[in-house]
Design an enzyme around this catalytic site. Structure first.
Site, mmCIF file in Angstrom:
data_model
loop_
_atom_site.group_PDB
_atom_site.id
_atom_site.type_symbol
_atom_site.label_atom_id
_atom_site.label_comp_id
_atom_site.label_asym_id
_atom_site.label_seq_id
_atom_site.Cartn_x
_atom_site.Cartn_y
_atom_site.Cartn_z
ATOM 1 N N LYS A 139 11.205 -83.521 -17.294
ATOM 2 C CA LYS A 139 11.381 -82.498 -18.448
ATOM 3 C C LYS A 139 12.342 -81.402 -17.973
ATOM 4 O O LYS A 139 12.648 -81.288 -16.885
ATOM 5 C CB LYS A 139 9.908 -81.759 -18.361
ATOM 6 C CG LYS A 139 9.526 -80.802 -17.165
ATOM 7 C CD LYS A 139 10.015 -79.503 -17.453
ATOM 8 C CE LYS A 139 9.777 -78.567 -16.140
ATOM 9 N NZ LYS A 139 10.519 -77.821 -15.481
ATOM 10 N N PRO A 148 15.615 -86.397 -9.597
ATOM 11 C CA PRO A 148 15.866 -85.703 -8.680
ATOM 12 C C PRO A 148 14.637 -84.896 -7.970
ATOM 13 O O PRO A 148 13.957 -84.478 -8.921
ATOM 14 C CB PRO A 148 17.002 -84.939 -8.873
ATOM 15 C CG PRO A 148 17.569 -85.334 -10.140
ATOM 16 C CD PRO A 148 16.275 -86.043 -10.916
ATOM 17 N N VAL A 149 14.278 -84.850 -6.584
ATOM 18 C CA VAL A 149 13.329 -84.057 -6.067
ATOM 19 C C VAL A 149 13.708 -82.765 -5.833
ATOM 20 O O VAL A 149 14.691 -82.367 -5.395
ATOM 21 C CB VAL A 149 12.717 -84.835 -4.930
ATOM 22 C CG1 VAL A 149 11.502 -84.101 -4.106
ATOM 23 C CG2 VAL A 149 12.520 -86.374 -4.932
ATOM 24 N N GLY A 153 13.631 -78.879 -10.485
ATOM 25 C CA GLY A 153 13.213 -78.096 -11.719
ATOM 26 C C GLY A 153 12.772 -78.891 -12.848
ATOM 27 O O GLY A 153 12.973 -78.390 -14.001
ATOM 28 N N ALA A 208 10.345 -81.325 -13.084
ATOM 29 C CA ALA A 208 8.932 -81.817 -12.760
ATOM 30 C C ALA A 208 8.625 -83.155 -12.586
ATOM 31 O O ALA A 208 7.791 -83.890 -12.850
ATOM 32 C CB ALA A 208 8.323 -81.769 -14.385
ATOM 33 N N GLY A 209 9.500 -83.712 -11.519
ATOM 34 C CA GLY A 209 9.528 -85.088 -11.037
ATOM 35 C C GLY A 209 8.088 -85.505 -10.599
ATOM 36 O O GLY A 209 7.343 -86.531 -11.182
ATOM 37 N N GLY A 210 7.409 -84.769 -9.642
ATOM 38 C CA GLY A 210 6.297 -84.939 -8.958
ATOM 39 C C GLY A 210 5.250 -84.906 -10.017
ATOM 40 O O GLY A 210 4.342 -85.919 -10.040
ATOM 41 N N SER A 212 5.383 -85.330 -13.132
ATOM 42 C CA SER A 212 5.582 -86.392 -14.164
ATOM 43 C C SER A 212 4.806 -87.708 -13.614
ATOM 44 O O SER A 212 4.063 -88.550 -14.238
ATOM 45 C CB SER A 212 6.804 -86.703 -14.529
ATOM 46 O OG SER A 212 6.938 -87.621 -15.810
ATOM 47 N N ASP A 231 2.455 -78.000 -14.258
ATOM 48 C CA ASP A 231 3.085 -78.653 -14.912
ATOM 49 C C ASP A 231 2.635 -80.193 -15.558
ATOM 50 O O ASP A 231 2.943 -80.803 -16.461
ATOM 51 C CB ASP A 231 4.673 -78.924 -14.373
ATOM 52 C CG ASP A 231 5.343 -77.742 -14.495
ATOM 53 O OD1 ASP A 231 5.246 -77.011 -15.351
ATOM 54 O OD2 ASP A 231 6.622 -77.879 -13.900
HETATM 55 P P1 ATP Z 1 8.820 -78.503 -10.910
HETATM 56 O O1 ATP Z 1 10.027 -78.581 -12.042
HETATM 57 O O2 ATP Z 1 7.575 -78.936 -11.639
HETATM 58 O O3 ATP Z 1 8.747 -77.205 -10.515
HETATM 59 P P2 ATP Z 1 10.350 -79.915 -9.186
HETATM 60 O O4 ATP Z 1 11.377 -80.616 -9.808
HETATM 61 O O5 ATP Z 1 10.890 -78.398 -8.729
HETATM 62 O O6 ATP Z 1 9.144 -79.724 -9.988
HETATM 63 P P3 ATP Z 1 9.158 -81.888 -7.555
HETATM 64 O O7 ATP Z 1 10.386 -82.670 -7.377
HETATM 65 O O8 ATP Z 1 8.375 -82.326 -8.702
HETATM 66 O O9 ATP Z 1 9.742 -80.519 -7.733
HETATM 67 O O10 ATP Z 1 8.236 -81.785 -6.321
HETATM 68 C C1 ATP Z 1 8.764 -81.249 -5.393
HETATM 69 C C2 ATP Z 1 7.854 -81.143 -4.158
HETATM 70 O O11 ATP Z 1 6.740 -81.939 -4.199
HETATM 71 C C3 ATP Z 1 8.365 -81.620 -2.808
HETATM 72 O O12 ATP Z 1 8.156 -80.952 -1.884
HETATM 73 C C4 ATP Z 1 7.688 -83.213 -2.810
HETATM 74 O O13 ATP Z 1 7.890 -83.379 -1.346
HETATM 75 C C5 ATP Z 1 6.390 -82.900 -3.324
HETATM 76 N N1 ATP Z 1 5.884 -84.225 -4.164
HETATM 77 C C6 ATP Z 1 4.912 -84.676 -4.142
HETATM 78 N N2 ATP Z 1 4.752 -85.767 -4.498
HETATM 79 C C7 ATP Z 1 5.721 -85.850 -5.215
HETATM 80 C C8 ATP Z 1 6.461 -86.833 -6.101
HETATM 81 N N3 ATP Z 1 5.611 -87.869 -6.495
HETATM 82 N N4 ATP Z 1 7.750 -86.935 -6.412
HETATM 83 C C9 ATP Z 1 8.540 -85.754 -6.261
HETATM 84 N N5 ATP Z 1 7.946 -84.817 -5.279
HETATM 85 C C10 ATP Z 1 6.621 -84.722 -4.795
#
Ligand code: ATP
Length: 294
Positions: free
Chosen positions: A11, A96-97, A100, A102-104, A106, A138
Site C-alpha cells: 500500500k 521491501p521490509v 512504509g 505495509a508488507g507485513g 499485507s 494496517d
Molecule cells: P507499515 O507500512 O505498516 O508501517 P512497514 O512497511 O513499515 O509497515 P513491514 O515490512 O510490514 O514494515 O514490517 C516491519 C517489521 O515487522 C519488521 O520488524 C519485521 O521483522 C516484522 N515482520 C513480521 N512479519 C513480517 C512479514 N511477514 N513481512 C515483513 N515484516 C514482518
C-alpha cells in the site's frame, strides 16, 4: 492437505495526517490508502504437519508468532474456533521490509483472506478485517484493499472511489526510519502544514488524477531528521523532474512514490532512480478485493 497461493499487495499513503495524540498514547490518524500492484505471494499449505509456522527464506524475518502472517493465522483460528492445527505459510517477499508500504500487514491480510477461502468460512470482509485489528493497525485496510479512508489507528475504514488509472513509481532509500521516533517528533513540534484530505477525496470523486496528485501529502516528512529529509526531498524532486504529477513519502517511510499519467515517463523515472537506488518499482493502482476474490 489443501494448498493455494494468494497475493498480498503493498500500500501507499496518498495522504497521511495526524489529528492528535490520544489519552491511550496512540495517535488519531486520517489517511487515504491505496493498494498497488507490487505484491508478496503467500502460499498456504493447510494440514502440512509441524504446527502453524512461516518460511520466507529471509533470515531476518521471524517464522514464529512474531511473523504477522503467523499471528494472523492464530487470530483467525481463535476467532472461528477452528479445530485445525497445522499450517505452513510460505512467503515470497517482493515488498521491501520496514518501508512504509505495509508488507507485513499485507501478508497477514492475505493469510486471513486465504484461510477464509480454504476453510469455507462465511465471514464477511468486515468481520475478517475486525479479526485483523489485533494483529496490526494496517491489517484491516489490507484485508479490504483498494482506495480507502482510514481513521482512528487505521482501523476505521471507508471505501473511496478508485484512484484513476496511472503508474506509481516506488523508490526505497537504503536507510530505515523508526516509526515511534517519528511519532515522538510529531508530538514535540506538531507541524502546521497538513494535507487537504477533503480536496483529495473530492479529486477521487471527480476521477481527476491531477487534482489527487497535487494533494498527496505526508505530515511525517516535516519531522524527519534533516539528513533523511534531504534524501526524501531529492527523490521527490527526481520523480517530479521526470514528469510525476505529485510525489510523497508513504507511511512512516522511507519509501517515496510518484504518480504518473504517462507510462514512458514513469519508466524513465525508474531507470534514472535505479542508477542510485537498488529498490525501485513500477506499479499500478489496484482495486479492492471484490467479494469472492481473494
Ligand atoms: P507499515 O507500512 O505498516 O508501517 P512497514 O512497511 O513499515 O509497515 P513491514 O515490512 O510490514 O514494515 O514490517 C516491519 C517489521 O515487522 C519488521 O520488524 C519485521 O521483522 C516484522 N515482520 C513480521 N512479519 C513480517 C512479514 N511477514 N513481512 C515483513 N515484516 C514482518
Amino acid at each position: 492437505m489443501i494448498s493455494r497461493s494468494f497475493q498480498a499487495p503493498a500500500k501507499i499513503n496518498l495522504s497521511l495526517d495526524i489529528l492528535r495524540r490520544r489519552e491511550d498514547g496512540y495517535h488519531e490518524l486520517c489517511m487515504v490508502m491505496q493498494s498497488v500492484s507490487l505484491c508478496d505471494t503467500v502460499r498456504l499449505d493447510l494440514g502440512s504437519p509441524g504446527g502453524i509456522r512461516a518460511e520466507s527464506g529471509l533470515r531476518f524475518l521471524p517464522n514464529d508468532k512474531n511473523n504477522l502472517a503467523v499471528a494472523a493465522a492464530l487470530a483467525f483460528r481463535q476467532a472461528t474456533g477452528g479445530q485445525w492445527r497445522d499450517l505452513l505459510i510460505s512467503i515470497q517477499k517482493r515488498i521491501p521490509v520496514c518501508a512504509g508500504t505495509a508488507g507485513g500487514s499485507s501478508d497477514a491480510a492475505a493469510v486471513l483472506r486465504g484461510l477464509r477461502a480454504l476453510t469455507d468460512s462465511a465471514l464477511s470482509p468486515e468481520a475478517l478485517a475486525k479479526i485483523g485489528e489485533a494483529v496490526g493497525s494496517d491489517v484491516p485496510y489490507c484485508v479490504l484493499g483498494g482506495t480507502a479512508l482510514a481513521q482512528g489507528r487505521g482501523e476505521r475504514l471507508q471505501p473511496l472511489p478508485p484512484l484513476p488509472p496511472c503508474w506509481v513509481v516506488l523508490c526505497k532509500p537504503a536507510f530505515s526510519i523508526s516509526t515511534p521516533a517519528l511519532f515522538r517528533s510529531w508530538d514535540s513540534c506538531k507541524p502546521r502544514l497538513r494535507p487537504d484530505t477533503k480536496g483529495l477525496i473530492a479529486g477521487l470523486e471527480a476521477g481527476d488524477l491531477v487534482a489527487v496528485a497535487r494533494r498527496i501529502f505526508n505530515v511525517f516528512e516535516a519531522v524527519l531528521p534533516p539528513r533523511q529529509r534531504r534524501e526524501i526531498e531529492s527523490i521527490k524532486t527526481a520523480l517530479i523532474r521526470e514528469g510525476a504529477l505529485g510525489a510523497a513519502m508513504s507511511g512512516s517511510g522511507p519509501t517515496v512514490f510518484g504518480l504518473f499519467d504517462r507510462e514512458a515517463e514513469a519508466k524513465q523515472a525508474v531507470q534514472v532512480l535505479r542508477e542510485s537506488y537498488a529498490e525501485v518499482f513500477l506499479t499500478r493502482p489496484l482495486a479492492d478485493f471484490s467479494p469472492g476474490e481473494v
